[in-house]
Design a protein around this motif. Sequence first.
Motif, PDB file in Angstrom:
ATOM      1  N   ASP A 218       0.802  -1.367  -0.015  1.00  0.00           N
ATOM      2  CA  ASP A 218       0.060   0.000  -0.081  1.00  0.00           C
ATOM      3  C   ASP A 218       0.803   1.269  -0.025  1.00  0.00           C
ATOM      4  OD1 ASP A 218      -1.771   2.261   0.439  1.00  0.00           O
ATOM      5  OD2 ASP A 218      -3.150   0.851   1.777  1.00  0.00           O
ATOM      6  N   PRO A 219       0.572   2.116  -1.120  1.00  0.00           N
ATOM      7  CA  PRO A 219       1.391   3.317  -0.987  1.00  0.00           C
ATOM      8  C   PRO A 219       1.281   4.228   0.172  1.00  0.00           C
ATOM      9  CG  PRO A 219       0.410   3.123  -3.062  1.00  0.00           C
ATOM     10  CD  PRO A 219      -0.130   2.023  -2.125  1.00  0.00           C
ATOM     11  N   ALA A 220       0.020   3.877   1.014  1.00  0.00           N
ATOM     12  CA  ALA A 220       0.015   4.810   2.131  1.00  0.00           C
ATOM     13  C   ALA A 220       0.534   4.280   3.443  1.00  0.00           C
ATOM     14  CB  ALA A 220      -1.611   4.822   2.562  1.00  0.00           C
ATOM     15  N   ARG A 221       1.319   3.158   3.310  1.00  0.00           N
ATOM     16  CA  ARG A 221       2.048   2.437   4.598  1.00  0.00           C
ATOM     17  C   ARG A 221       3.082   3.388   4.983  1.00  0.00           C
ATOM     18  NH1 ARG A 221       6.683  -0.214   4.562  1.00  0.00           N
ATOM     19  NH2 ARG A 221       6.787  -0.385   2.090  1.00  0.00           N
ATOM     20  N   ARG A 222       3.026   3.655   6.352  1.00  0.00           N
ATOM     21  CA  ARG A 222       3.951   4.255   7.021  1.00  0.00           C
ATOM     22  C   ARG A 222       4.800   3.508   8.213  1.00  0.00           C
ATOM     23  NH1 ARG A 222       2.644  10.184   6.866  1.00  0.00           N
ATOM     24  NH2 ARG A 222       4.759  10.371   7.648  1.00  0.00           N
ATOM     25  N   GLY A 223       5.891   3.035   7.642  1.00  0.00           N
ATOM     26  CA  GLY A 223       6.553   2.002   8.498  1.00  0.00           C
ATOM     27  C   GLY A 223       6.601   0.598   8.385  1.00  0.00           C
ATOM     28  N   LYS A 224       7.070  -0.146   9.124  1.00  0.00           N
ATOM     29  CA  LYS A 224       7.172  -1.788   8.624  1.00  0.00           C
ATOM     30  C   LYS A 224       5.944  -2.446   9.191  1.00  0.00           C
ATOM     31  CE  LYS A 224      11.435  -2.594   7.591  1.00  0.00           C
ATOM     32  NZ  LYS A 224      11.905  -3.293   6.643  1.00  0.00           N
ATOM     33  N   VAL A 225       5.728  -3.347   8.437  1.00  0.00           N
ATOM     34  CA  VAL A 225       4.791  -4.411   8.627  1.00  0.00           C
ATOM     35  C   VAL A 225       5.248  -5.691   9.373  1.00  0.00           C
ATOM     36  CG1 VAL A 225       2.782  -5.701   7.660  1.00  0.00           C
ATOM     37  CG2 VAL A 225       3.153  -3.586   6.894  1.00  0.00           C
ATOM     38  N   LEU A 226       4.934  -5.959  10.576  1.00  0.00           N
ATOM     39  CA  LEU A 226       5.448  -7.154  11.149  1.00  0.00           C
ATOM     40  C   LEU A 226       4.103  -8.085  11.466  1.00  0.00           C
ATOM     41  CD1 LEU A 226       7.098  -5.457  14.237  1.00  0.00           C
ATOM     42  CD2 LEU A 226       8.253  -6.096  12.092  1.00  0.00           C
ATOM     43  N   LEU A 227       4.795  -9.365  11.372  1.00  0.00           N
ATOM     44  CA  LEU A 227       3.779 -10.466  11.584  1.00  0.00           C
ATOM     45  C   LEU A 227       3.972 -11.009  13.174  1.00  0.00           C
ATOM     46  CD1 LEU A 227       4.589 -12.560   8.353  1.00  0.00           C
ATOM     47  CD2 LEU A 227       2.654 -11.415   8.610  1.00  0.00           C
ATOM     48  N   ALA A 228       3.030 -11.744  13.849  1.00  0.00           N
ATOM     49  CA  ALA A 228       2.752 -11.884  14.904  1.00  0.00           C
ATOM     50  C   ALA A 228       2.591 -13.419  14.839  1.00  0.00           C
ATOM     51  CB  ALA A 228       1.944 -11.338  15.840  1.00  0.00           C
TER      52      ALA A 228
END
Length: 315
Positions: free
Chosen positions: A304-314
């Motif tokens: 997503d171009p609107a993402r701001r920062g890292k995406v993490l998995l739990a």
Amino acid sequence: MLRAVVRAFGDPRQAVGLEEAERAAPGPGAVEIRIRRAAINPSDLIPVTGAYRSRTALPFVPGFEGVGDIVRLGEGVTDLAIGRRVLPIGASGLWQQYLVRPADWCLAVPDDLSDDEAAMAYVNPLTAFRLIDAAGAHFGAAGGRRIGVTAAASAIGRMLLVLLAEAGFRPVALVRSAATAARLGESFGGEILTQPAPLDGVLDAVGGAPGDALFRQVRPGGAFIQYGALSGAQLDPMLVTARRDEVAFSFLWLRNWVHSAPRAAIEAAFARSFSGIRAGFLACEIDGVFALGDLAAALARQDDPARRGKVLLAP
């Protein structure tokens, strides 16, 4: 246990599936780790597309970076204990709930770092360190040389801007849009460009046509160090060949260094990473944390171009 698996190359949003699998018991010298957090990085997704298929065997579990705690010890493991948090390094496989990894490839995590912080302490910081070292090795002395950083608003881009300045270079942030430049300018007071310009060197995460345009702008005696291919393509080899006597070109693979460096050097790099995270300049903003079962949503957010920062998995 639940795991993510790639059985055919393609768009990560279609090629990465979820499967149930049996947990494996750790053999001699190995440990079983319960993964607490795993990061999603471009370096995880590019192999899924088949860009590196010559050195990527199917099927595989993605995920080079994350943190977990040890739940079982294999025979002969004495340096680690059950319950100890570790960073499993050296191979992919962290997008699953449990992972077996040789104990020698597990780095203990300081107690004062959160799981989220620890899960981002490997790929970006250590890659950034190696890039700065490579620039220093080429130029000898920094001397205020202008070094461009592509994708400068990314997590690693921001790290490189800080580390270049710290090393005596003059960092130049290279971004694609005026909006990104304005956002980056809120935290970076140096030069920000949206178009190619003459530079002494470039640290490039993009490749392809944008990389070609920058390569043409590197001054004679300069260096172009590529460490990613966000465009999905490499530089034009004919262009690189045509300028080989003027511009030093190299591609940096963190994995190559990790598999060849002495253990003491790797531990020192992680100690530096942990310190930088505590100080803030190697810390990353987190956009969101997703359960492994919500992998499709996590991958959509990563894109997503609107993402701001890292995406993490739990997991």
